[in-house]
Write a protein that holds these residues in place. Structure first.
Motif, PDB file in Angstrom:
ATOM      1  N   HIS A  17     -20.809  -1.824   7.221  1.00  0.00           N
ATOM      2  CA  HIS A  17     -21.139  -2.879   8.168  1.00  0.00           C
ATOM      3  C   HIS A  17     -21.265  -4.180   7.400  1.00  0.00           C
ATOM      4  O   HIS A  17     -21.755  -4.204   6.264  1.00  0.00           O
ATOM      5  CB  HIS A  17     -22.443  -2.572   8.899  1.00  0.00           C
ATOM      6  CG  HIS A  17     -22.299  -1.492   9.912  1.00  0.00           C
ATOM      7  ND1 HIS A  17     -23.364  -1.006  10.625  1.00  0.00           N
ATOM      8  CD2 HIS A  17     -21.214  -0.807  10.352  1.00  0.00           C
ATOM      9  CE1 HIS A  17     -22.936  -0.061  11.460  1.00  0.00           C
ATOM     10  NE2 HIS A  17     -21.641   0.074  11.297  1.00  0.00           N
ATOM     11  N   TYR A  18     -20.827  -5.270   8.018  1.00  0.00           N
ATOM     12  CA  TYR A  18     -20.806  -6.584   7.390  1.00  0.00           C
ATOM     13  C   TYR A  18     -21.521  -7.581   8.290  1.00  0.00           C
ATOM     14  O   TYR A  18     -21.335  -7.569   9.509  1.00  0.00           O
ATOM     15  CB  TYR A  18     -19.357  -7.032   7.169  1.00  0.00           C
ATOM     16  CG  TYR A  18     -19.213  -8.443   6.679  1.00  0.00           C
ATOM     17  CD1 TYR A  18     -19.517  -8.775   5.361  1.00  0.00           C
ATOM     18  CD2 TYR A  18     -18.781  -9.448   7.523  1.00  0.00           C
ATOM     19  CE1 TYR A  18     -19.392 -10.077   4.908  1.00  0.00           C
ATOM     20  CE2 TYR A  18     -18.650 -10.745   7.077  1.00  0.00           C
ATOM     21  CZ  TYR A  18     -18.951 -11.055   5.780  1.00  0.00           C
ATOM     22  OH  TYR A  18     -18.831 -12.350   5.329  1.00  0.00           O
ATOM     23  N   GLY A  26     -21.790 -11.580   8.855  1.00  0.00           N
ATOM     24  CA  GLY A  26     -21.053 -12.797   8.529  1.00  0.00           C
ATOM     25  C   GLY A  26     -21.876 -13.833   7.775  1.00  0.00           C
ATOM     26  O   GLY A  26     -23.103 -13.848   7.839  1.00  0.00           O
ATOM     27  N   ARG A  28     -20.270  -6.402  12.243  1.00  0.00           N
ATOM     28  CA  ARG A  28     -18.848  -6.086  12.225  1.00  0.00           C
ATOM     29  C   ARG A  28     -18.610  -4.849  11.381  1.00  0.00           C
ATOM     30  O   ARG A  28     -19.224  -4.673  10.328  1.00  0.00           O
ATOM     31  CB  ARG A  28     -18.042  -7.233  11.626  1.00  0.00           C
ATOM     32  CG  ARG A  28     -18.179  -8.546  12.357  1.00  0.00           C
ATOM     33  CD  ARG A  28     -17.308  -8.546  13.607  1.00  0.00           C
ATOM     34  NE  ARG A  28     -17.352  -9.847  14.258  1.00  0.00           N
ATOM     35  CZ  ARG A  28     -17.914 -10.063  15.432  1.00  0.00           C
ATOM     36  NH1 ARG A  28     -18.495  -9.079  16.070  1.00  0.00           N
ATOM     37  NH2 ARG A  28     -17.902 -11.255  15.975  1.00  0.00           N
ATOM     38  N   ALA A  35     -16.278  -2.947   8.817  1.00  0.00           N
ATOM     39  CA  ALA A  35     -15.355  -3.397   7.779  1.00  0.00           C
ATOM     40  C   ALA A  35     -14.931  -2.198   6.946  1.00  0.00           C
ATOM     41  O   ALA A  35     -15.651  -1.206   6.864  1.00  0.00           O
ATOM     42  CB  ALA A  35     -16.029  -4.444   6.896  1.00  0.00           C
ATOM     43  N   LEU A  75     -13.421  -6.717   1.333  1.00  0.00           N
ATOM     44  CA  LEU A  75     -13.453  -6.091   2.653  1.00  0.00           C
ATOM     45  C   LEU A  75     -12.357  -6.626   3.558  1.00  0.00           C
ATOM     46  O   LEU A  75     -11.953  -7.791   3.429  1.00  0.00           O
ATOM     47  CB  LEU A  75     -14.795  -6.376   3.355  1.00  0.00           C
ATOM     48  CG  LEU A  75     -16.074  -5.862   2.734  1.00  0.00           C
ATOM     49  CD1 LEU A  75     -17.273  -6.387   3.512  1.00  0.00           C
ATOM     50  CD2 LEU A  75     -16.077  -4.342   2.698  1.00  0.00           C
ATOM     51  N   TRP A  76     -11.924  -5.794   4.482  1.00  0.00           N
ATOM     52  CA  TRP A  76     -11.218  -6.242   5.676  1.00  0.00           C
ATOM     53  C   TRP A  76     -12.216  -6.054   6.802  1.00  0.00           C
ATOM     54  O   TRP A  76     -12.680  -4.939   7.075  1.00  0.00           O
ATOM     55  CB  TRP A  76      -9.953  -5.442   5.955  1.00  0.00           C
ATOM     56  CG  TRP A  76      -9.292  -5.970   7.200  1.00  0.00           C
ATOM     57  CD1 TRP A  76      -9.364  -5.423   8.445  1.00  0.00           C
ATOM     58  CD2 TRP A  76      -8.534  -7.174   7.325  1.00  0.00           C
ATOM     59  NE1 TRP A  76      -8.683  -6.215   9.340  1.00  0.00           N
ATOM     60  CE2 TRP A  76      -8.162  -7.297   8.681  1.00  0.00           C
ATOM     61  CE3 TRP A  76      -8.128  -8.160   6.436  1.00  0.00           C
ATOM     62  CZ2 TRP A  76      -7.401  -8.361   9.154  1.00  0.00           C
ATOM     63  CZ3 TRP A  76      -7.371  -9.217   6.923  1.00  0.00           C
ATOM     64  CH2 TRP A  76      -7.013  -9.312   8.254  1.00  0.00           C
ATOM     65  N   VAL A  77     -12.607  -7.171   7.442  1.00  0.00           N
ATOM     66  CA  VAL A  77     -13.623  -7.173   8.492  1.00  0.00           C
ATOM     67  C   VAL A  77     -12.915  -7.163   9.842  1.00  0.00           C
ATOM     68  O   VAL A  77     -12.097  -8.043  10.127  1.00  0.00           O
ATOM     69  CB  VAL A  77     -14.535  -8.409   8.370  1.00  0.00           C
ATOM     70  CG1 VAL A  77     -15.605  -8.389   9.450  1.00  0.00           C
ATOM     71  CG2 VAL A  77     -15.164  -8.477   6.978  1.00  0.00           C
ATOM     72  N   THR A 132     -12.611  -7.574  13.862  1.00  0.00           N
ATOM     73  CA  THR A 132     -13.223  -8.408  14.886  1.00  0.00           C
ATOM     74  C   THR A 132     -12.600  -8.098  16.239  1.00  0.00           C
ATOM     75  O   THR A 132     -11.419  -7.731  16.304  1.00  0.00           O
ATOM     76  CB  THR A 132     -13.027  -9.908  14.593  1.00  0.00           C
ATOM     77  OG1 THR A 132     -11.629 -10.200  14.553  1.00  0.00           O
ATOM     78  CG2 THR A 132     -13.673 -10.313  13.289  1.00  0.00           C
ATOM     79  N   GLY A 139      -9.062  -9.448  12.689  1.00  0.00           N
ATOM     80  CA  GLY A 139      -9.932  -9.381  11.533  1.00  0.00           C
ATOM     81  C   GLY A 139      -9.609 -10.415  10.481  1.00  0.00           C
ATOM     82  O   GLY A 139      -8.729 -11.258  10.658  1.00  0.00           O
ATOM     83  N   GLU A 186     -12.643 -10.675   3.341  1.00  0.00           N
ATOM     84  CA  GLU A 186     -13.775 -11.254   2.607  1.00  0.00           C
ATOM     85  C   GLU A 186     -13.705 -10.689   1.196  1.00  0.00           C
ATOM     86  O   GLU A 186     -13.427  -9.498   1.019  1.00  0.00           O
ATOM     87  CB  GLU A 186     -15.114 -10.893   3.250  1.00  0.00           C
ATOM     88  CG  GLU A 186     -15.417 -11.644   4.518  1.00  0.00           C
ATOM     89  CD  GLU A 186     -15.734 -13.123   4.308  1.00  0.00           C
ATOM     90  OE1 GLU A 186     -15.916 -13.553   3.150  1.00  0.00           O
ATOM     91  OE2 GLU A 186     -15.800 -13.848   5.315  1.00  0.00           O
ATOM     92  N   TRP A 205     -22.946  -6.661   2.817  1.00  0.00           N
ATOM     93  CA  TRP A 205     -22.577  -5.422   3.490  1.00  0.00           C
ATOM     94  C   TRP A 205     -23.685  -4.388   3.347  1.00  0.00           C
ATOM     95  O   TRP A 205     -24.540  -4.494   2.484  1.00  0.00           O
ATOM     96  CB  TRP A 205     -21.263  -4.860   2.929  1.00  0.00           C
ATOM     97  CG  TRP A 205     -21.354  -4.343   1.525  1.00  0.00           C
ATOM     98  CD1 TRP A 205     -21.162  -5.063   0.379  1.00  0.00           C
ATOM     99  CD2 TRP A 205     -21.678  -3.014   1.119  1.00  0.00           C
ATOM    100  NE1 TRP A 205     -21.345  -4.251  -0.719  1.00  0.00           N
ATOM    101  CE2 TRP A 205     -21.662  -2.992  -0.305  1.00  0.00           C
ATOM    102  CE3 TRP A 205     -21.983  -1.840   1.793  1.00  0.00           C
ATOM    103  CZ2 TRP A 205     -21.926  -1.832  -1.039  1.00  0.00           C
ATOM    104  CZ3 TRP A 205     -22.248  -0.698   1.059  1.00  0.00           C
ATOM    105  CH2 TRP A 205     -22.213  -0.705  -0.335  1.00  0.00           C
TER     106      TRP A 205
END
Length: 97
Positions: free
Chosen positions: A11-12, A14, A22, A24, A54-56, A58, A64, A67, A91
């Protein structure tokens, strides 16, 4: 302490600090990065074994965003942290269900 590994879901929270958690996926760890890619400037380095790329994901049409060099949130083992309690731009592991 459980180390992050390539492909794990986390979990991320922002960088703006909104409580919009989000999902991730870990796309880079200290063990998975190619040193020649880092040296060439193609891939950002990581500050520690707990930092990840990360690939977050959305909702909506964008799908997405990436990050880089994301630190873990609070908690020495990351098991007591939630996306609502970690600092912005960090995260944590999803809660166990």
């Amino acid at each position: 302490m459980q180390q992050p590994t390539l492909g794990r879901i986390v979990h991320y929270r922002g960088k703006q600090g909104r409580l919009a958690p989000r999902a991730a996926i870990v796309t880079g760890t200290i063990d998975s990065l190619d040193p020649s890619g880092i040296e060439a400037g193609d891939v950002p380095a990581l500050d520690s074994p707990e930092h990840v790329h990360l690939w977050v994901f959305t909702p909506g049409t964008s799908g997405g965003f990436a990050e880089f060099n994301v630190p873990p949130g609070d908690g020495s083992d990351h098991t007591d942290s939630t996306v609502g309690t970690i600092p912005p731009g960090t995260w944590c592991w999803p809660p166990r269900v």
